[in-house]
Design a protein around this motif. Sequence first.
Motif, mmCIF file in Angstrom:
data_model
loop_
_atom_site.group_PDB
_atom_site.id
_atom_site.type_symbol
_atom_site.label_atom_id
_atom_site.label_comp_id
_atom_site.label_asym_id
_atom_site.label_seq_id
_atom_site.Cartn_x
_atom_site.Cartn_y
_atom_site.Cartn_z
ATOM 1 N N GLY A 1 0.879 -1.635 0.186
ATOM 2 C CA GLY A 1 -0.409 -0.018 0.685
ATOM 3 C C GLY A 1 0.893 1.003 -0.064
ATOM 4 N N TYR A 2 2.225 0.945 0.224
ATOM 5 C CA TYR A 2 3.189 2.110 0.021
ATOM 6 C C TYR A 2 2.612 3.074 -1.155
ATOM 7 N N VAL A 3 2.188 4.145 -1.149
ATOM 8 C CA VAL A 3 2.604 4.871 -2.241
ATOM 9 C C VAL A 3 3.174 6.338 -2.906
ATOM 10 N N ARG A 4 3.722 6.408 -3.554
ATOM 11 C CA ARG A 4 5.103 7.397 -4.004
ATOM 12 C C ARG A 4 4.280 8.429 -5.251
ATOM 13 N N ARG A 5 4.651 9.051 -5.068
ATOM 14 C CA ARG A 5 4.002 10.177 -5.843
ATOM 15 C C ARG A 5 5.236 10.800 -6.500
ATOM 16 N N THR A 6 5.503 11.275 -7.891
ATOM 17 C CA THR A 6 7.667 11.438 -8.181
ATOM 18 C C THR A 6 6.263 13.343 -8.331
ATOM 19 N N ILE A 7 7.681 14.920 -7.652
ATOM 20 C CA ILE A 7 6.992 15.815 -7.821
ATOM 21 C C ILE A 7 7.679 17.077 -8.227
ATOM 22 N N SER A 8 8.697 16.414 -8.915
ATOM 23 C CA SER A 8 9.075 17.340 -9.649
ATOM 24 C C SER A 8 8.705 16.870 -11.432
ATOM 25 N N PRO A 9 8.887 17.441 -12.131
ATOM 26 C CA PRO A 9 9.079 17.618 -13.775
ATOM 27 C C PRO A 9 9.765 16.145 -13.775
ATOM 28 N N PRO A 10 8.770 15.990 -14.409
ATOM 29 C CA PRO A 10 9.371 14.846 -15.658
ATOM 30 C C PRO A 10 10.163 15.144 -16.246
ATOM 31 N N SER A 11 10.803 15.813 -16.593
ATOM 32 C CA SER A 11 12.009 16.698 -17.663
ATOM 33 C C SER A 11 13.890 15.897 -16.662
ATOM 34 N N GLY A 12 13.515 15.850 -15.564
ATOM 35 C CA GLY A 12 14.517 15.391 -14.914
ATOM 36 C C GLY A 12 15.457 16.048 -14.964
ATOM 37 N N ASP A 13 16.479 15.814 -14.117
ATOM 38 C CA ASP A 13 17.138 17.387 -13.707
ATOM 39 C C ASP A 13 18.544 16.454 -12.436
ATOM 40 N N ILE A 14 19.348 16.527 -11.694
ATOM 41 C CA ILE A 14 19.733 16.139 -11.040
ATOM 42 C C ILE A 14 19.442 15.994 -9.615
ATOM 43 N N LEU A 15 18.205 17.474 -9.229
ATOM 44 C CA LEU A 15 17.853 17.026 -8.485
ATOM 45 C C LEU A 15 15.805 16.765 -8.683
ATOM 46 N N GLU A 16 15.686 15.649 -6.929
ATOM 47 C CA GLU A 16 14.632 14.629 -7.637
ATOM 48 C C GLU A 16 13.506 14.627 -6.283
ATOM 49 N N LEU A 17 12.598 15.561 -6.669
ATOM 50 C CA LEU A 17 11.337 15.382 -4.964
ATOM 51 C C LEU A 17 10.328 13.994 -4.841
ATOM 52 N N LEU A 18 9.997 13.521 -4.412
ATOM 53 C CA LEU A 18 9.511 12.152 -4.171
ATOM 54 C C LEU A 18 8.523 12.672 -2.875
ATOM 55 N N GLN A 19 7.036 12.153 -2.771
ATOM 56 C CA GLN A 19 6.451 12.041 -1.948
ATOM 57 C C GLN A 19 5.498 10.743 -1.636
ATOM 58 N N ILE A 20 5.945 10.017 -0.401
ATOM 59 C CA ILE A 20 6.076 8.878 0.036
ATOM 60 C C ILE A 20 4.510 8.457 1.003
ATOM 61 N N SER A 21 3.967 7.961 0.895
ATOM 62 C CA SER A 21 2.625 7.434 1.963
ATOM 63 C C SER A 21 3.088 6.150 2.364
ATOM 64 N N LEU A 22 2.981 6.128 3.456
ATOM 65 C CA LEU A 22 3.669 4.632 4.283
ATOM 66 C C LEU A 22 2.566 4.173 5.256
ATOM 67 N N PRO A 23 1.832 3.286 4.909
ATOM 68 C CA PRO A 23 0.271 2.980 5.522
ATOM 69 C C PRO A 23 1.343 2.383 7.026
ATOM 70 N N PRO A 24 0.467 2.633 8.227
ATOM 71 C CA PRO A 24 0.420 2.272 9.739
ATOM 72 C C PRO A 24 1.702 0.487 9.504
ATOM 73 N N GLY A 25 2.631 0.423 9.901
ATOM 74 C CA GLY A 25 3.160 -0.940 10.232
ATOM 75 C C GLY A 25 3.698 -1.708 9.273
ATOM 76 N N VAL A 26 3.946 -0.884 8.534
ATOM 77 C CA VAL A 26 4.421 -1.170 7.080
ATOM 78 C C VAL A 26 6.170 -1.223 7.068
ATOM 79 N N ARG A 27 6.902 -2.088 6.767
ATOM 80 C CA ARG A 27 8.485 -1.598 6.262
ATOM 81 C C ARG A 27 8.257 -1.917 4.541
ATOM 82 N N VAL A 28 9.444 -1.129 4.437
ATOM 83 C CA VAL A 28 10.151 -1.340 2.631
ATOM 84 C C VAL A 28 11.758 -1.260 2.812
ATOM 85 N N PRO A 29 12.097 -2.563 3.022
ATOM 86 C CA PRO A 29 13.225 -2.246 2.700
ATOM 87 C C PRO A 29 14.241 -2.554 1.249
#
Length: 189
Positions: A97-125
């Motif tokens: 149920g981990y959700v990853r939103r790419t905030i940065s424009p898709p043109s790409g650059d050296i900087l990237e911003l991501l917003q992650i939503s992690l449900p309770p009790g979830v571990r992602v290795p």
Amino acid sequence: MRSQSQDDPNQAIAARIRIERDTRGWSLADLAERSGVSKAMISKIERGDASPTATVLGRLSGAFGLSLSVLLALAERSEDRISRHGHQPVWQDPETGYVRRTISPPSGDILELLQISLPPGVRVPYPAAAFLFQRQQIWVLQGELEFREGGVTHALQQGDCLQLGPPADSSFFNPGAGESVYLVALVRR
């Protein structure tokens, strides 16, 4: 104009994995050996018959010598320099149920911003290889997050920001009762 694979994140990811594998001249067996992901699973992902988990994508990206974010950015790439909220690529891990939103424009650059939503009790290795080609900071926007970096666990609360150290096997864990939302800012090395 966007292609069908750009409108469907899973199809874009499938196509990118195939491109990365073909570019290197690797067979399914070669990629399976390098990543620790079965040939059958890689084949299902490339055909679009299975949606990869964050862990599987981390292993595949590490085998390619790419960070997970770079692999996904390559799959999402376009020439736009603005990223409107309604068009930001969102990917959900079918297993956690981990959700990853790419905030940065898709043109790409050296900087990237991501917003992650992690449900309770979830571990992602993630393996250390997923962090080899980037520098990262994690800023907790909501809830709490435990980030395990090698043998060290960082307990983060809303508003806390952590700069990651040298690449190490790591995991993101939400120990709270509510959703953990955090921003990942990364710079490619």
